[in-house]
Design an enzyme around this catalytic site. Structure first.
Site, mmCIF file in Angstrom:
data_model
loop_
_atom_site.group_PDB
_atom_site.id
_atom_site.type_symbol
_atom_site.label_atom_id
_atom_site.label_comp_id
_atom_site.label_asym_id
_atom_site.label_seq_id
_atom_site.Cartn_x
_atom_site.Cartn_y
_atom_site.Cartn_z
ATOM 1 N N HIS A 184 0.833 -1.203 0.000
ATOM 2 C CA HIS A 184 0.000 0.000 0.000
ATOM 3 C C HIS A 184 0.873 1.260 0.000
ATOM 4 O O HIS A 184 0.631 2.206 -0.760
ATOM 5 C CB HIS A 184 -0.913 0.007 1.230
ATOM 6 C CG HIS A 184 -1.863 -1.138 1.278
ATOM 7 N ND1 HIS A 184 -3.120 -1.096 0.735
ATOM 8 C CD2 HIS A 184 -1.720 -2.392 1.801
ATOM 9 C CE1 HIS A 184 -3.719 -2.260 0.918
ATOM 10 N NE2 HIS A 184 -2.897 -3.058 1.559
ATOM 11 N N ARG A 219 5.391 2.694 -11.283
ATOM 12 C CA ARG A 219 6.430 3.706 -11.484
ATOM 13 C C ARG A 219 6.780 3.823 -12.963
ATOM 14 O O ARG A 219 6.664 2.867 -13.733
ATOM 15 C CB ARG A 219 7.689 3.340 -10.684
ATOM 16 C CG ARG A 219 7.440 3.257 -9.191
ATOM 17 C CD ARG A 219 8.744 3.070 -8.404
ATOM 18 N NE ARG A 219 9.481 1.884 -8.794
ATOM 19 C CZ ARG A 219 9.203 0.657 -8.365
ATOM 20 N NH1 ARG A 219 8.178 0.452 -7.541
ATOM 21 N NH2 ARG A 219 9.925 -0.375 -8.734
ATOM 22 N N GLU A 256 3.166 -5.055 -11.860
ATOM 23 C CA GLU A 256 4.571 -4.852 -12.226
ATOM 24 C C GLU A 256 5.058 -6.051 -13.037
ATOM 25 O O GLU A 256 5.814 -5.898 -14.002
ATOM 26 C CB GLU A 256 5.415 -4.688 -10.970
ATOM 27 C CG GLU A 256 5.054 -3.469 -10.141
ATOM 28 C CD GLU A 256 5.827 -3.360 -8.850
ATOM 29 O OE1 GLU A 256 5.698 -2.330 -8.161
ATOM 30 O OE2 GLU A 256 6.565 -4.307 -8.511
#
Length: 374
Positions: A17, A182, A287
């Site tokens: 989180h 990201r 990811e």
């Protein structure tokens, strides 16, 4: 915009989180916005990491060991707060109020919440302090009173899961197209080598989250090493992993086949080189998928089970079940099946890549900006 983020990390809930909120914060900051964190001092917190970039208001540490199950349960994950709910609401209210006064704001543009123990009462109690509230969720199991609800996971039922828990005017952002990843993942995706070349390098990456309280890492590694294979295993654990010493000791016995990494910041490098992921379902799922990386997975928390089953059903990974129900042999058997039938992983790689493109955080930030400007 001025944005306050309420999020925790702990041995109970893990670190995912906080990491995805840092991803959102970094993108907002890059776009010129101001971001502040509010987090509780729980065992396994990530204060040091957060404070390298952001101002973080620390909520009080739970005073004594209490039987959390004796408290009134306002939702299924109430005990994740580790304090009574009204205490959480009051303390969060004062923390946001403190930030507003310190920075001479009228109120925040957004309060972002990433915690399964926070629901409608919290939202309503703090609504006067912010123009908008964004709730990050995966569960669809409690009433929410947020302006936006973001669920980045894939579910067969999709948005309909929230039909009984939100108001008609709540904006829903559902699915991996909103996954908070990201920038490095979308960049690495553009440079990604073919799956065939990755397969030839024979690298498998193991990651069961930043905490891995059940030490599934060691169980899985022992099972994989029993298989007839020449693959090399890159094992990744977090700095707060309580089994760090035991994992290191075992890895040191197999240095020819295993390399241990503790608290990495370059997950893209591992995922882009590997041809197979073995680990837990969680934020790491997307990811992995954006790197077109097939997976052998288990669920280490009840809230991970449905997404694990749904992704298995569409061919996004091999789901073995709840961690406590599987054995070293479970990992060995499915791994050997993948070795015998390489086409299974090739197909899965394509399916993973098609689920997520890696620019979800940009989409989310644009929506937050547009709603403030509206």
């Amino acid at each position: 915009m001025h944005v306050a983020i309420r999020v925790d990390a702990s041995l109970k809930m893990g670190t995912g989180h906080t990491y995805r909120m840092l991803t959102l914060a970094d993108k907002l900051t890059m776009l010129g916005h101001k971001v502040y964190f509010i987090a509780r001092e729980l065992q396994g917190n990530l204060f040091e990491l957060i404070k390298t970039k952001y101002l973080c208001i620390e909520l009080s540490k739970p005073e004594i060991e209490e039987n959390l199950n004796d408290w009134p349960a306002h939702c299924a994950h109430a005990t994740w707060l580790e304090v009574p709910y009204q205490h959480e609401i009051d303390e969060s209210f004062h923390a946001v109020e403190k930030l507003i006064k310190h920075f001479n704001l009228e109120r925040f543009d957004w309060i972002v919440v990433d915690n399964y123990a926070i629901e409608k009462k919290w939202h309503e109690s703090l609504s006067s302090l912010s123009k908008n509230i964004l709730q990050i969720d995966d569960l669809a199991d409690r009433d929410l009173s947020a302006d936006v609800v973001l669920d980045q996971n894939y579910y067969l039922l999709g948005e309909s899961r929230y039909s009984h828990y939100i108001d008609n005017d709540t904006k829903l952002l559902c699915g991996p197209s909103f996954a908070l990843l990201r920038d490095e993942f979308s960049l690495a995706r553009k440079r990604l080598r073919t799956y065939k070349l990755r397969r030839e390098e024979k690298r498998v990456v193991l990651f069961f989250g930043g905490i891995d309280i059940a030490n599934e890492t060691l169980k899985a590694l022992k099972g994989l090493l029993k298989a007839d294979s020449s693959d090399h295993f890159d094992v990744i654990i977090g700095m707060n992993n309580p089994h760090k010493a035991a994992v290191k000791k075992y890895c040191d016995l197999h240095l020819d086949r295993v390399t241990l990494y503790i608290q990495v910041s370059n997950m893209t490098d591992f995922f882009s080189k590997a041809y197979l992921y073995v680990g837990a379902v969680g934020a790491t799922t997307w990811e992995r998928c954006v790197m077109a990386l097939p997976g052998i997975v288990c669920s280490v928390a009840d809230n991970q089970e449905q997404v694990a089953k749904d992704l298995h059903q569409i061919g996004g990974h091999f789901y073995l079940g709840k961690h406590q129900e599987i054995t070293e042999e479970s990992y060995r058997a499915i791994y050997e099946k993948c070795l015998r039938e390489p086409s299974l992983l090739t197909e899965q790689s394509s399916k993973c890549a098609g689920l997520v493109d890696g620019v979800g955080v940009e989409r989310v930030c644009k929506i937050l900006e547009d709603m403030v400007d509206a």
